[in-house]
Design an enzyme around this catalytic site. Structure first.
Site, PDB file in Angstrom:
ATOM      1  N   ASP A 190      45.890  39.485  30.966  1.00 48.45           N
ATOM      2  CA  ASP A 190      45.052  39.189  32.111  1.00 48.45           C
ATOM      3  C   ASP A 190      44.710  40.528  32.743  1.00 48.45           C
ATOM      4  OD1 ASP A 190      43.579  37.505  33.717  1.00 48.45           O
ATOM      5  OD2 ASP A 190      45.173  37.219  35.185  1.00 48.45           O
TER       6      ASP A 190
ATOM      7  N   GLY B  69      31.911  41.976  31.212  1.00 51.59           N
ATOM      8  CA  GLY B  69      32.594  42.086  32.495  1.00 51.59           C
ATOM      9  C   GLY B  69      31.935  43.081  33.441  1.00 51.59           C
ATOM     10  N   TYR B  70      32.776  43.898  34.061  1.00 55.73           N
ATOM     11  CA  TYR B  70      32.290  44.880  35.030  1.00 55.73           C
ATOM     12  C   TYR B  70      31.996  46.227  34.383  1.00 55.73           C
ATOM     13  CZ  TYR B  70      34.003  41.506  38.484  1.00 55.73           C
ATOM     14  OH  TYR B  70      34.212  40.373  39.231  1.00 55.73           O
TER      15      TYR B  70
ATOM     16  N   LYS C 199      35.973  53.809  25.185  1.00 50.80           N
ATOM     17  CA  LYS C 199      36.636  52.828  26.045  1.00 50.80           C
ATOM     18  C   LYS C 199      37.988  52.422  25.477  1.00 50.80           C
ATOM     19  CE  LYS C 199      36.369  48.222  27.991  1.00 50.80           C
ATOM     20  NZ  LYS C 199      35.737  46.891  27.978  1.00 50.80           N
TER      21      LYS C 199
ATOM     22  N   HIS D 142      42.172  50.441  30.713  1.00 48.26           N
ATOM     23  CA  HIS D 142      43.406  49.814  31.171  1.00 48.26           C
ATOM     24  C   HIS D 142      44.055  48.998  30.058  1.00 48.26           C
ATOM     25  CE1 HIS D 142      39.907  47.339  31.654  1.00 48.26           C
ATOM     26  NE2 HIS D 142      40.594  46.255  31.920  1.00 48.26           N
ATOM     27  N   ARG D 143      43.225  48.262  29.318  1.00 50.22           N
ATOM     28  CA  ARG D 143      43.767  47.443  28.226  1.00 50.22           C
ATOM     29  C   ARG D 143      44.275  48.311  27.087  1.00 50.22           C
ATOM     30  NH1 ARG D 143      39.759  44.357  27.765  1.00 50.22           N
ATOM     31  NH2 ARG D 143      40.508  42.809  29.238  1.00 50.22           N
TER      32      ARG D 143
END
Length: 205
Positions: A73, A157-158, A179, A184-185
């Site tokens: 999440d 997403g963003y 990326k 973060h992922r």
């Protein structure tokens, strides 16, 4: 040697490709819940934190399988908005998964706010349930700022709004290769790779 299976508790094709790419050097077979006949299994994400949601999604699927299960999440936390949209990032504008509306609402909320005050961070929490039903949780974070308009061709997403620290382009402009190294992922998955390596007893080169 037969590959161990890792089932992803997501139906989001963008996430699936991102996770598969980052875990591709592990000797495991990465499958989606659809691949194992559970594509219609939906879990209500009613947790108050990213961690609660990721653990719940992993556990619900793991109850039906004998394989390792991974769920994540993630959320965008904007400082000026007291951490919003946060855990509600995917439904910020009220409609689950409508990226365009979510981005439009975020831009409206930050209208007339200067760039120096548009700081934000992406957070990801990944939960793994092992074949023995042990739960392992890791986290990742990527700091940056929110741009003034959507930029880039990747509209996941963003990503068209988020400019990671140290860059002058959005995630959507930088592309998957960059990326998948700095997000973060990606950071959370790097930690999870170490955990999976220990579980399956192999060393990473």
């Amino acid at each position: 040697m037969k590959k161990r299976k890792l089932i992803l508790s997501t139906g989001n094709s963008h996430k699936v490709e991102e996770i598969k790419d980052i875990l591709k050097d592990l000797p495991i077979e990465v499958l989606t819940k659809k691949d194992v006949g559970l594509g219609d299994l939906d879990v209500v994400e009613d947790g108050k934190t990213l961690e609660e949601n990721s653990i719940k999604k992993a556990k619900v699927l793991a109850e039906k399988l004998d394989y390792m299960v991974l769920a994540d999440d993630s959320g965008l936390f904007v400082d000026r908005l007291n951490g919003e949209p946060g855990v509600y990032s995917s439904r910020y504008a009220g409609e689950e998964g409508n990226d365009k509306k979510n981005n439009q609402k975020l831009l409206e909320e930050l209208k007339d706010i200067p760039l120096k005050d548009r700081t934000a961070n992406f957070q990801a929490v990944i939960a793994l349930v092992t074949e023995q039903k042990e739960v392992i949780v890791v986290k990742g974070q990527c700091k940056g700022t929110i741009g003034f308009k959507e930029e880039g061709n990747n509209d996941f997403g963003y990503d068209p709004l988020f400019i990671p620290e140290g860059y002058d382009k959005t995630f959507a402009e930088l592309g998957e290769e960059i990326k998948n190294k700095i997000s973060h992922r990606a950071k959370a998955l790097d930690e999870m790779k170490k955990a999976i390596k220990d579980i399956i007893g192999v060393s990473l080169i």
